[in-house]
Enzyme design. Structure first.
Site, short mmCIF file in Angstrom:
data_model
loop_
_atom_site.label_atom_id
_atom_site.label_comp_id
_atom_site.label_asym_id
_atom_site.label_seq_id
_atom_site.Cartn_x
_atom_site.Cartn_y
_atom_site.Cartn_z
CG ASP A 190 -0.20 4.52 -12.65
OD1 ASP A 190 -0.31 5.29 -11.81
OD2 ASP A 190 -1.25 4.17 -13.00
CG ASP B 241 -2.46 6.28 -7.82
OD1 ASP B 241 -3.21 7.03 -8.03
OD2 ASP B 241 -1.98 5.22 -8.76
#
Length: 174
Positions: free
Chosen positions: A127, A145
């Site tokens: 991330d 995502d």
């Protein structure tokens, strides 16, 4: 009362998987770039509310189950594989007028595969996108995502559109 007309099947519904491939390529490319250019957990401010911050998530959304000892890696991998298979089957059954659903499913499939790759290869998901307001941080995320979220929004919009169409159809019958 006339029987509802059946829409014809979508021609070549699996062609939408090219969008999934594009999502995977952009996701993995952006994660590789972030991993090579950022130092772990050291934010780089781009805007007063947005940083690039390299983080490794061993859990699911919002780091759900991230503190466990590794079994969750395989659970989330199995969920991603099952979801990808199920969504691909759904994609093959779409009607010609269900373009938004096709795009939405392709985005979700691409996002699931991008994060699946990370789980299988690294044992965590990379991330790096981090929004915040003052000292309040939204959990970091990535392009996979984002694709999953946009796909889910598309499915919700399509569902609302179909419900509205059904209400109109029923009211015109009476």
């Amino acid at each position: 009362m006339a029987a509802p007309t059946q829409a014809r099947p979508m021609a070549r519904p699996l062609r939408w998987l090219w969008l999934s491939v594009l999502v995977v390529m952009l996701d993995l490319g952006s994660k590789a770039l972030a991993s090579s250019m950022l130092y772990y957990a050291q934010p780089v401010e781009l805007l007063p509310v947005f940083n690039l911050t390299l983080l490794h998530n061993t859990g699911a959304a919002f780091s759900f189950l991230a503190t466990h000892d590794g079994w969750q890696r395989w659970l989330f991998a199995l969920i991603a594989i099952g979801a990808t298979i199920g969504l691909t089957v759904w994609l093959t059954r779409l009607k010609a007028n269900e373009t938004l659903t096709a795009v939405s499913l392709a985005l979700i499939i691409g996002g699931a595969l991008g994060n699946l790759y990370d789980r299988l290869v690294h044992g965590y998901v990379v991330d790096f996108l981090s929004f915040h307001w003052q000292d309040h941080y939204f959990p970091a995320f990535n392009l996979a995502d984002t694709a999953i979220t946009l796909g889910a929004i598309g499915l919700i919009l399509q569902s609302l559109r179909e419900a509205r169409h059904e209400r109109r159809r029923k009211s015109s019958e009476h």
